[in-house]
Scaffold this motif. Structure first.
Motif: not given
Length: 251
Positions: A4-7, A11-14, A45-46
């Motif tokens: 989870p830390t990877a999120i 890029r939130t737009d992606i 994942f995100f």
């Protein structure tokens, strides 16, 4: 497995693009088949994680993607500068509908340039950057100011005025008065835990944060904008009003 830390690094737009593409495939099949999202494992994942904690947010991302074009249509805006545009999507305004397409990330600016936009790197918090687009009639920023704490939001409007910008459209997360939604609150709490707090504001709270010289000319909920969101508007009808959209003007 992606931790989870990877999120924090995606890029939130992606992530939003992944959710939008999935929704379009299900609800408007055949629309913009050329728009292919090549996403990394972390972004996938995100996106999966957000869907699990709050399924209504997928519609929220779609509505927000269509918001800039809906605002242009509703308020008949011209000479528009799009702020924090991210990766252009099929629901974004086309290059001939915006004067400038901006983002703080160089990779997003490059993607927009490759699609024919007059794209610039602009940080909305920088008065010098805002002066690059000061000859625009209106700025539109979606998915932007609900990540700004109160003081930073007020500072943005001060910078807009100092750069000579007279009109802006922003949306800010928030449910209508006396309306609650458990999924929406879970989504907000999840972003807080991940270090990306969302600042949820009512219309009255938003008005109180404006510096002298600015006013809310118009404010509307998602349902008010659906007629301007074709071809996806009717498919979104009935969703909770997850954010308010504002037309701000200098007085």
């Amino acid at each position: 497995m992606v931790k989870p830390t990877a999120i924090f690094h995606v890029r939130t737009d992606i992530v939003g693009a992944i959710l939008i593409r999935r929704w379009l495939n299900e609800n408007v099949p055949g629309f913009a088949p050329e728009w292919i999202i090549e996403a990394d494992l972390e972004s996938d994942f995100f996106a999966d994680h957000l869907m699990k904690v709050s399924s209504i947010m997928q519609k929220g991302y779609v509505a927000q993607s269509a918001l800039a074009l809906a605002a242009i249509r509703r308020w008949q805006l011209h000479d528009v500068a799009l702020l924090a545009g991210g990766r252009p999507a099929p629901l974004s305004p086309t290059p001939d509908q915006v004067k400038y397409y901006t983002d703080i990330r160089p990779e997003a600016v490059e993607e927009a340039t490759n699609q024919g936009y007059n794209a610039l790197r602009v940080d909305v918090r920088s008065e010098a950057d805002l002066e690059k687009i000061a000859d625009s009639e209106t700025l539109i920023g979606t998915g932007l100011i609900h990540f700004l704490p109160d003081e930073a939001l007020t500072s943005v409007f001060i910078s807009l005025a100092q750069a000579g910008i007279k009109q802006a459209v922003f949306n800010n997360g928030g449910l209508p008065p006396n309306q609650t939604n458990a999924e929406f609150q879970i989504f907000v709490d999840t972003f807080i835990r991940l270090g990306h707090p969302l600042f949820i504001r009512s219309v009255e709270q938003m008005a109180a944060l404006l510096p002298d010289g600015w006013e809310i000319t118009d404010a509307c909920e998602i349902d008010d904008l659906l007629p301007y969101m074709e071809p996806v508007g009717e498919k979104l009808r009935g969703m909770p009003s997850l954010f308010n959209t504002y037309l701000f003007s200098q007085v």
